[in-house]
Design an enzyme around this catalytic site. Structure first.
Site, PDB file in Angstrom:
ATOM      1  N   LYS A  98       0.851  -1.176   0.000  1.00 42.68           N
ATOM      2  CA  LYS A  98       0.000   0.000   0.000  1.00 42.68           C
ATOM      3  C   LYS A  98       0.892   1.233   0.000  1.00 42.68           C
ATOM      4  O   LYS A  98       1.600   1.506   0.971  1.00 42.68           O
ATOM      5  CB  LYS A  98      -0.920   0.009   1.228  1.00 42.68           C
ATOM      6  CG  LYS A  98      -1.708   1.298   1.314  1.00 42.68           C
ATOM      7  CD  LYS A  98      -2.622   1.390   2.499  1.00 42.68           C
ATOM      8  CE  LYS A  98      -2.961   2.864   2.697  1.00 42.68           C
ATOM      9  NZ  LYS A  98      -3.971   3.097   3.712  1.00 42.68           N
ATOM     10  N   GLY A 159      -8.608   8.825   9.272  1.00 38.04           N
ATOM     11  CA  GLY A 159      -8.938   8.893  10.697  1.00 38.04           C
ATOM     12  C   GLY A 159     -10.034   9.886  11.041  1.00 38.04           C
ATOM     13  O   GLY A 159     -10.341  10.086  12.210  1.00 38.04           O
ATOM     14  N   ALA A 185      -9.847   5.208   3.614  1.00 36.09           N
ATOM     15  CA  ALA A 185      -9.820   6.323   4.570  1.00 36.09           C
ATOM     16  C   ALA A 185     -11.115   7.118   4.579  1.00 36.09           C
ATOM     17  O   ALA A 185     -11.658   7.455   3.541  1.00 36.09           O
ATOM     18  CB  ALA A 185      -8.661   7.278   4.314  1.00 36.09           C
ATOM     19  N   GLY A 186     -11.576   7.402   5.786  1.00 37.63           N
ATOM     20  CA  GLY A 186     -12.722   8.274   5.976  1.00 37.63           C
ATOM     21  C   GLY A 186     -13.998   7.565   6.394  1.00 37.63           C
ATOM     22  O   GLY A 186     -14.944   8.205   6.833  1.00 37.63           O
ATOM     23  N   ASN A 207      -9.507   1.512   9.122  1.00 36.55           N
ATOM     24  CA  ASN A 207      -8.835   1.194  10.381  1.00 36.55           C
ATOM     25  C   ASN A 207      -9.538   1.875  11.551  1.00 36.55           C
ATOM     26  O   ASN A 207     -10.163   1.244  12.389  1.00 36.55           O
ATOM     27  CB  ASN A 207      -7.361   1.610  10.303  1.00 36.55           C
ATOM     28  CG  ASN A 207      -6.511   1.105  11.469  1.00 36.55           C
ATOM     29  OD1 ASN A 207      -5.315   0.941  11.345  1.00 36.55           O
ATOM     30  ND2 ASN A 207      -7.086   0.837  12.630  1.00 36.55           N
TER      31      ASN A 207
END
Lengths: 256, 71
Positions: A98, A159, A185-186, A207
């Site tokens: 990644k 995040g 992300a998001g 995550n």
């Protein structure tokens, strides 16, 4: 009917890729990974803590069950990202990486120009590159041309949990690139993951959406179900939107 | 008596015995069993040559591993 997808020569049935950061403990990491149903998990690369003999995240990840996806989090130049992935390769990993080259510490928005440059060099070296990038079609096209296996536009800042900020852009990317599109992300809660899948993303990477929940293991399960639900809704094809009501009970035979 | 040399490991100055190899250093640091990648003066030292790579005074070493992370 099976609904698998391909990433290079790997055939995957799970459409959720999860990070391994920010969990309270390795037990919680292990339980959340299992509840998410993920087959691919991301890890970061850092200096060994010479003062600690505690188990590390690698002890929580069964390499027979999960494909490791090393990231280049924290890298601000193409050179740093490439150096990091050379070290990851030396650590022994699967071929997927990644790539992220960050452009700004406050937003963690990617430096798309540097990301494209790094992608070109890494592909030449034989890496199978999954790049994190802006939700920008032209950047995604450049990354596809560079030979990336997929593109991973952000839904919102890393995040932030703000959800899919620009579904229109994500849809344009899906319609106009030939490689899998993975929102990265998001995603903050289950409905965000479902929306990404309904738009036609092949998978979602998250995550903090899981690790930052009050009950991360329960949220991991919620995310798995949402990704599955969103994917099925996408395949089913939603009904057309209408401005006015359209009764679903028969209008004939009403009592008078 | 053996002489010691100065090296830098993960940003920290350290003294090690002259003639120490990468493998011996990893053992001394308790990392022998761990999955660790080694960079010496920004060049990767492949695992296969850890035992034959002797460290020199002034070496800068980076010892890295995987940690939990997402983006």
């Amino acid at each position: 009917m099976s609904d698998t997808w391909k990433l290079g020569d790997k055939t995957l049935s799970s459409r959720i890729i999860v990070g391994t950061g920010k969990y309270a403990s390795l037990d919680q990491t292990r339980a959340a990974l299992a509840a998410s149903g993920a087959e691919i998990v991301t890890v970061a690369l850092r200096r060994v803590d010479l003062t600690s003999k505690e188990p590390t995240v690698l002890d929580a990840i069964d390499r027979k069950k999960y494909i490791l996806l090393p990231n280049t989090a924290g890298c601000y130049t193409a050179d740093e990202a490439i150096r990091t992935l050379h070290l990851a390769r030396e650590l022994g990993m699967d071929e997927l990486v990644k790539l992220e080259v960050i452009g700004d510490p406050k937003t963690l928005f990617p430096d798309n120009t540097a990301t494209v440059e790094a992608a070109k060099r890494l592909v030449k070296e034989g890496f199978k590159v999954l790049p994190y990038c802006s939700d920008d079609l032209i950047t995604c096209k450049r990354l596809e041309e560079a030979g990336c296996l997929a593109v991973m536009p952000l839904a919102a800042p890393i995040g932030s949990g703000l959800g899919i900020r620009n579904p229109h852009n994500i849809r344009l990317i899906i319609e106009n690139v030939g490689v899998p599109v993975i929102v990265d992300a998001g995603v903050g809660t289950a409905s965000d993951a479902a929306i990404a899948m309904e738009l036609g993303c092949v998978a979602v990477l998250m995550n903090t959406g899981i690790a930052g929940a009050k009950d991360p293991v329960l949220m991991a399960e919620a995310m798995r179900l949402a990704v599955d639900g969103g994917r099925k809704a996408f395949r089913a094809g939603r009904m057309p939107r209408k401005d006015y009501a359209n009764a679903s009970s028969p209008t004939a035979g009403l009592i008078e | 008596m053996s002489t010691s040399i100065d090296v830098v490991i993960n940003g920290q100055p350290r003294k090690i015995e002259e003639g120490t190899t990468v493998s011996v250093l990893l053992d001394q640091l308790g990392l022998g069993e761990r999955r660790v990648a080694v960079e010496r003066n920004r060049e990767i030292v492949p695992r296969a040559v850890h035992a034959s790579t002797m460290l020199a005074a002034g070496d800068h070493l980076e010892l890295v591993t995987f940690v939990g992370g997402g983006s």
